[in-house]
Scaffold this motif. Structure first.
Motif, PDB file in Angstrom:
ATOM      1  N   VAL A 128       6.624 -16.802  -3.918  1.00 35.68           N
ATOM      2  CA  VAL A 128       6.209 -15.780  -3.297  1.00 35.68           C
ATOM      3  C   VAL A 128       7.596 -15.396  -2.239  1.00 35.68           C
ATOM      4  O   VAL A 128       8.118 -15.951  -1.363  1.00 35.68           O
ATOM      5  CB  VAL A 128       5.077 -15.987  -2.316  1.00 35.68           C
ATOM      6  N   LEU A 129       7.816 -13.875  -2.470  1.00 37.84           N
ATOM      7  CA  LEU A 129       8.843 -13.357  -1.152  1.00 37.84           C
ATOM      8  C   LEU A 129       8.111 -12.399  -0.502  1.00 37.84           C
ATOM      9  O   LEU A 129       7.264 -11.266  -1.139  1.00 37.84           O
ATOM     10  CB  LEU A 129       9.874 -12.723  -2.180  1.00 37.84           C
ATOM     11  N   VAL A 130       7.958 -12.724   0.957  1.00 41.90           N
ATOM     12  CA  VAL A 130       7.410 -11.654   1.764  1.00 41.90           C
ATOM     13  C   VAL A 130       8.262 -10.806   2.340  1.00 41.90           C
ATOM     14  O   VAL A 130       9.379 -10.981   2.924  1.00 41.90           O
ATOM     15  CB  VAL A 130       6.429 -12.449   2.690  1.00 41.90           C
ATOM     16  N   LEU A 131       7.805  -9.564   2.360  1.00 47.08           N
ATOM     17  CA  LEU A 131       8.699  -8.588   3.278  1.00 47.08           C
ATOM     18  C   LEU A 131       8.078  -8.459   4.662  1.00 47.08           C
ATOM     19  O   LEU A 131       6.844  -8.219   4.896  1.00 47.08           O
ATOM     20  CB  LEU A 131       8.251  -7.139   2.611  1.00 47.08           C
ATOM     21  N   ASP A 140       0.943  -1.288  -0.081  1.00 50.38           N
ATOM     22  CA  ASP A 140       0.038   0.001  -0.112  1.00 50.38           C
ATOM     23  C   ASP A 140       0.645   1.051  -0.102  1.00 50.38           C
ATOM     24  O   ASP A 140       0.315   2.437  -0.352  1.00 50.38           O
ATOM     25  CB  ASP A 140      -1.074  -0.070   1.237  1.00 50.38           C
ATOM     26  N   ASP A 141       2.035   1.253   0.092  1.00 52.92           N
ATOM     27  CA  ASP A 141       3.085   2.070   0.251  1.00 52.92           C
ATOM     28  C   ASP A 141       4.068   2.129  -0.920  1.00 52.92           C
ATOM     29  O   ASP A 141       4.724   1.385  -1.355  1.00 52.92           O
ATOM     30  CB  ASP A 141       3.969   2.143   1.423  1.00 52.92           C
ATOM     31  N   VAL A 142       3.554   3.372  -1.788  1.00 51.87           N
ATOM     32  CA  VAL A 142       4.602   3.438  -2.994  1.00 51.87           C
ATOM     33  C   VAL A 142       5.864   3.535  -2.786  1.00 51.87           C
ATOM     34  O   VAL A 142       6.851   3.091  -3.680  1.00 51.87           O
ATOM     35  CB  VAL A 142       4.016   4.668  -3.827  1.00 51.87           C
ATOM     36  N   ASN A 143       6.318   3.934  -1.871  1.00 50.15           N
ATOM     37  CA  ASN A 143       7.870   4.053  -1.479  1.00 50.15           C
ATOM     38  C   ASN A 143       8.567   2.625  -1.417  1.00 50.15           C
ATOM     39  O   ASN A 143       9.452   2.513  -1.648  1.00 50.15           O
ATOM     40  CB  ASN A 143       8.142   4.763  -0.187  1.00 50.15           C
ATOM     41  N   THR A 144       7.628   1.541  -0.575  1.00 51.31           N
ATOM     42  CA  THR A 144       8.198   0.262  -0.531  1.00 51.31           C
ATOM     43  C   THR A 144       8.302  -0.259  -1.912  1.00 51.31           C
ATOM     44  O   THR A 144       9.193  -1.060  -2.088  1.00 51.31           O
ATOM     45  CB  THR A 144       7.233  -0.477   0.514  1.00 51.31           C
ATOM     46  N   ARG A 145       7.387  -0.137  -2.818  1.00 53.87           N
ATOM     47  CA  ARG A 145       7.017  -0.649  -4.208  1.00 53.87           C
ATOM     48  C   ARG A 145       8.244  -0.283  -4.980  1.00 53.87           C
ATOM     49  O   ARG A 145       9.119  -0.965  -5.740  1.00 53.87           O
ATOM     50  CB  ARG A 145       5.937  -0.235  -4.679  1.00 53.87           C
ATOM     51  N   GLN A 146       8.586   1.213  -4.783  1.00 58.83           N
ATOM     52  CA  GLN A 146       9.818   1.562  -5.508  1.00 58.83           C
ATOM     53  C   GLN A 146      11.039   1.216  -5.080  1.00 58.83           C
ATOM     54  O   GLN A 146      12.120   0.759  -5.760  1.00 58.83           O
ATOM     55  CB  GLN A 146       9.846   3.392  -5.313  1.00 58.83           C
ATOM     56  N   GLN A 147      11.181   0.887  -3.434  1.00 63.78           N
ATOM     57  CA  GLN A 147      12.501   0.181  -3.146  1.00 63.78           C
ATOM     58  C   GLN A 147      12.670  -1.052  -3.552  1.00 63.78           C
ATOM     59  O   GLN A 147      14.027  -1.475  -3.980  1.00 63.78           O
ATOM     60  CB  GLN A 147      12.360   0.411  -1.530  1.00 63.78           C
ATOM     61  N   VAL A 148      11.661  -1.808  -3.770  1.00 63.61           N
ATOM     62  CA  VAL A 148      11.930  -3.329  -4.384  1.00 63.61           C
ATOM     63  C   VAL A 148      12.288  -2.847  -5.730  1.00 63.61           C
ATOM     64  O   VAL A 148      13.270  -3.762  -6.406  1.00 63.61           O
ATOM     65  CB  VAL A 148      10.468  -4.111  -4.356  1.00 63.61           C
ATOM     66  N   ILE A 149      11.734  -2.268  -6.617  1.00 64.93           N
ATOM     67  CA  ILE A 149      11.936  -2.187  -7.971  1.00 64.93           C
ATOM     68  C   ILE A 149      13.458  -1.655  -8.289  1.00 64.93           C
ATOM     69  O   ILE A 149      14.056  -2.186  -9.080  1.00 64.93           O
ATOM     70  CB  ILE A 149      10.939  -1.303  -8.595  1.00 64.93           C
ATOM     71  N   LEU A 206      14.582  -2.679   4.112  1.00 65.47           N
ATOM     72  CA  LEU A 206      14.976  -3.590   2.981  1.00 65.47           C
ATOM     73  C   LEU A 206      16.660  -3.447   2.604  1.00 65.47           C
ATOM     74  O   LEU A 206      17.049  -2.319   2.760  1.00 65.47           O
ATOM     75  CB  LEU A 206      14.167  -3.459   1.816  1.00 65.47           C
ATOM     76  N   ASP A 207      17.261  -4.833   2.657  1.00 63.30           N
ATOM     77  CA  ASP A 207      18.719  -4.683   2.334  1.00 63.30           C
ATOM     78  C   ASP A 207      18.398  -5.193   0.741  1.00 63.30           C
ATOM     79  O   ASP A 207      18.326  -6.245   0.225  1.00 63.30           O
ATOM     80  CB  ASP A 207      19.267  -5.891   3.286  1.00 63.30           C
TER      81      ASP A 207
END
Length: 139
Positions: A92-95, A18-27, A118-119
């Motif tokens: 599936v990879l869960v954060l 739900d957090d755009v910043n988390t999605r961007q960190q993953v990408i 996230l590392d």
């Protein structure tokens, strides 16, 4: 099968938070090609559980990265639902919220877990290992 042919078709990675910043960190951590042996990655960013379910029903996803801290629907609950309902569900990879929550990821039947913060190296290594399992074996 020509090994170069498998490198031309991108692998689809669904990134849910739900957090755009988390999605961007993953990408940003995974990039376009996290390993030379893998094809390029194509991302599907999702912010809500109904869209995750609809996207999975449509098929074509090679890896799911689900944020266990997302609200109102956490990634671990979604992972468990998908594993229970989809035959041959992609990995599936869960954060997780913290390293101690890895047992919850096991309950959800996720194949891997990476804690917040996230590392990027740990995330990329986990994702590469899961994506390799989706590629056909080469002679």
């Amino acid at each position: 099968m020509d090994s170069n042919a498998s490198k031309t078709t991108p692998l689809k990675v669904l990134v849910y938070s739900d957090d755009v910043n988390t999605r961007q960190q993953v990408i940003l951590a995974l990039g376009r090609r996290p390993h030379p042996d893998l094809p390029e990655l194509e991302y599907v960013e999702v912010a809500t559980e109904p869209v995750v379910i609809a996207t999975m029903d449509a098929g074509g996803i090679d890896l799911l990265v689900l944020d266990g801290e997302a609200v109102p629907a956490g990634g671990m609950g979604i992972a468990k639902q998908l594993k229970d309902e989809i035959y041959d569900c992609p990995p599936v990879l869960v954060l997780t919220g913290r390293p101690q929550d890895a047992w919850l990821a096991t309950w959800s039947r996720a194949e891997a877990a990476v804690p917040h913060p996230l590392d990027p190296i740990q995330l990329a290594e986990s994702a590469v290992a899961l994506l390799r399992s989706r590629l056909p074996a080469t002679a």
